[in-house]
Scaffold this motif. Sequence first.
Motif, mmCIF file in Angstrom:
data_model
loop_
_atom_site.group_PDB
_atom_site.id
_atom_site.type_symbol
_atom_site.label_atom_id
_atom_site.label_comp_id
_atom_site.label_asym_id
_atom_site.label_seq_id
_atom_site.Cartn_x
_atom_site.Cartn_y
_atom_site.Cartn_z
ATOM 1 N N ALA A 60 0.462 -0.925 -0.249
ATOM 2 C CA ALA A 60 0.055 -0.128 0.544
ATOM 3 C C ALA A 60 1.113 0.947 -0.305
ATOM 4 O O ALA A 60 0.825 2.556 -0.801
ATOM 5 C CB ALA A 60 -1.093 -0.376 1.007
ATOM 6 N N ALA A 61 1.947 1.689 0.640
ATOM 7 C CA ALA A 61 2.880 2.642 1.252
ATOM 8 C C ALA A 61 3.613 2.448 -0.411
ATOM 9 O O ALA A 61 3.587 3.573 -1.200
ATOM 10 C CB ALA A 61 3.643 2.122 1.617
ATOM 11 N N GLU A 62 3.946 1.113 -0.748
ATOM 12 C CA GLU A 62 3.909 1.466 -2.509
ATOM 13 C C GLU A 62 3.497 2.141 -3.561
ATOM 14 O O GLU A 62 3.703 2.648 -4.340
ATOM 15 C CB GLU A 62 5.048 0.616 -3.221
ATOM 16 C CG GLU A 62 6.203 -0.287 -2.554
ATOM 17 C CD GLU A 62 6.645 -1.488 -2.797
ATOM 18 O OE1 GLU A 62 6.722 -2.217 -4.174
ATOM 19 O OE2 GLU A 62 6.569 -2.872 -1.643
ATOM 20 N N THR A 63 2.723 1.638 -3.358
ATOM 21 C CA THR A 63 0.798 2.360 -4.035
ATOM 22 C C THR A 63 1.600 3.942 -4.513
ATOM 23 O O THR A 63 1.230 4.260 -5.456
ATOM 24 C CB THR A 63 -0.159 1.779 -3.997
ATOM 25 O OG1 THR A 63 -0.300 0.316 -4.176
ATOM 26 C CG2 THR A 63 -1.401 2.054 -5.248
ATOM 27 N N PHE A 64 0.917 4.471 -3.329
ATOM 28 C CA PHE A 64 0.796 6.048 -3.089
ATOM 29 C C PHE A 64 2.387 6.314 -3.131
ATOM 30 O O PHE A 64 1.853 7.658 -3.844
ATOM 31 C CB PHE A 64 0.620 6.508 -1.078
ATOM 32 C CG PHE A 64 -0.800 5.732 -1.009
ATOM 33 C CD1 PHE A 64 -1.538 7.106 -2.087
ATOM 34 C CD2 PHE A 64 -1.607 4.586 -0.843
ATOM 35 C CE1 PHE A 64 -3.533 6.321 -1.596
ATOM 36 C CE2 PHE A 64 -2.379 4.698 -0.810
ATOM 37 C CZ PHE A 64 -3.839 4.725 -1.205
ATOM 38 N N LEU A 65 3.404 5.845 -3.022
ATOM 39 C CA LEU A 65 4.686 6.444 -3.588
ATOM 40 C C LEU A 65 4.951 6.611 -4.939
ATOM 41 O O LEU A 65 5.396 7.402 -5.624
ATOM 42 C CB LEU A 65 5.815 5.547 -3.367
ATOM 43 C CG LEU A 65 7.576 6.061 -3.633
ATOM 44 C CD1 LEU A 65 7.416 7.609 -2.585
ATOM 45 C CD2 LEU A 65 8.294 5.202 -2.670
ATOM 46 N N ALA A 66 4.285 5.563 -5.607
ATOM 47 C CA ALA A 66 4.389 5.644 -7.346
ATOM 48 C C ALA A 66 3.675 6.422 -7.501
ATOM 49 O O ALA A 66 3.869 7.068 -8.718
ATOM 50 C CB ALA A 66 3.976 4.022 -7.644
ATOM 51 N N ALA A 67 2.003 6.034 -6.829
ATOM 52 C CA ALA A 67 1.299 7.297 -7.135
ATOM 53 C C ALA A 67 1.612 9.080 -7.319
ATOM 54 O O ALA A 67 0.823 10.104 -8.461
ATOM 55 C CB ALA A 67 -0.016 7.769 -6.587
ATOM 56 N N PHE A 68 2.490 9.355 -6.276
ATOM 57 C CA PHE A 68 2.916 11.219 -5.935
ATOM 58 C C PHE A 68 4.006 10.554 -6.808
ATOM 59 O O PHE A 68 4.185 12.024 -7.619
ATOM 60 C CB PHE A 68 3.688 10.717 -4.765
ATOM 61 C CG PHE A 68 3.937 12.068 -4.477
ATOM 62 C CD1 PHE A 68 3.396 13.016 -3.673
ATOM 63 C CD2 PHE A 68 5.161 12.381 -4.513
ATOM 64 C CE1 PHE A 68 3.564 14.443 -3.847
ATOM 65 C CE2 PHE A 68 6.095 13.811 -4.630
ATOM 66 C CZ PHE A 68 5.513 14.611 -3.983
#
Length: 201
Positions: A60-68
């Motif tokens: 989940a953290a990787e998802t938002f880092l990638a989205a950012f």
Amino acid sequence: MHDPDPYPSDTDAEGTTDAAIIEKSRHEPEWFSMIFDRYFTSIRRYAAARLGPSAADDVAAETFLAAFDQRDRYDLTCPEARAWLYGIVTNLIGRHRRSEIRFYRALGRSVTRDDVGNHADRVADQVAAEQLSPALARGLAGLSKGDRDALLLIACAQLRYAEVAHALSIPIGTVGSRVNRARRKLRKTLGPTAREVVDHG
């Protein structure tokens, strides 16, 4: 005189579309925290259903880092970021395919539980790691990646077919074909008591 608060307040973002927030975040990165707050719980829950609780926080953290990192390429004509975020997390889960299959197979080997009534529960609850039945786990492990992605985005993430098409970058007709094929295979694995599980959504 006090310096202005550099972070957007809840009232600033209330009623604001995801697209508007992402657009603001391109010049004021702190705005992206609103997207995190809106979607982290559901994205983490989906990751837990696919990979187990231990991997969910990291994915989940990787998802938002990638989205950012990708926010400059976000299509601002899409008011909701939900399908975009689920597309990112699904791609990340794809990198953990072996872990996902191991997770389902391990659950599939567990002792069959007596609470057969749970087969009629909503699949969004069923695929949570703590409730996933052994039979359903075995069935999910036996699906192809594409079929499993489409089915779980519909059943667990509760996306609409058009949103799944957007998330996976495939035609909506392909979504329907994949979901129907996955449901047929799961019916064979789970039997008639699972009809509400595989047909939900």
